[in-house]
Motif scaffolding. Sequence first.
Motif, short mmCIF file in Angstrom:
data_model
loop_
_atom_site.label_atom_id
_atom_site.label_comp_id
_atom_site.label_asym_id
_atom_site.label_seq_id
_atom_site.Cartn_x
_atom_site.Cartn_y
_atom_site.Cartn_z
N ASN A 74 0.81 -1.22 0.00
CA ASN A 74 0.00 0.00 0.00
C ASN A 74 0.85 1.28 0.00
N ASP A 110 -2.84 2.24 -8.69
CA ASP A 110 -2.72 1.26 -7.62
C ASP A 110 -3.52 0.02 -7.95
N TYR A 113 -5.66 -2.02 -6.65
CA TYR A 113 -6.62 -2.19 -5.56
C TYR A 113 -7.89 -2.79 -6.12
N THR A 114 -8.37 -3.84 -5.49
CA THR A 114 -9.61 -4.45 -5.91
C THR A 114 -10.55 -4.57 -4.71
N THR A 115 -11.84 -4.59 -4.99
CA THR A 115 -12.84 -4.73 -3.94
C THR A 115 -14.04 -5.48 -4.51
#
Length: 75
Positions: free
Chosen positions: A3, A53, A55-57
Amino acid sequence: MKNTAMFWVAATTLVLISLTIMAAMNFPFNWVFYVTVLGQIMLVYMVFRVLTDNYTTDKTFKDFYEDCPLKGEIN
């Protein structure tokens, strides 16, 4: 390093808050100028890092905001 995008957000925020304090305390112009240029470079790089970035959700727009539940979800 995990991060690193959040590191850049925090670092850029600290530099720009320091710049505001320096300008309010009448630091020499060259210091304020160089920190301004540094802050602008950091801001552009921070935006790049955040937007690229990995980043996955699993959240969707149906989940709405976690801190503000929908009226039908209030117990």
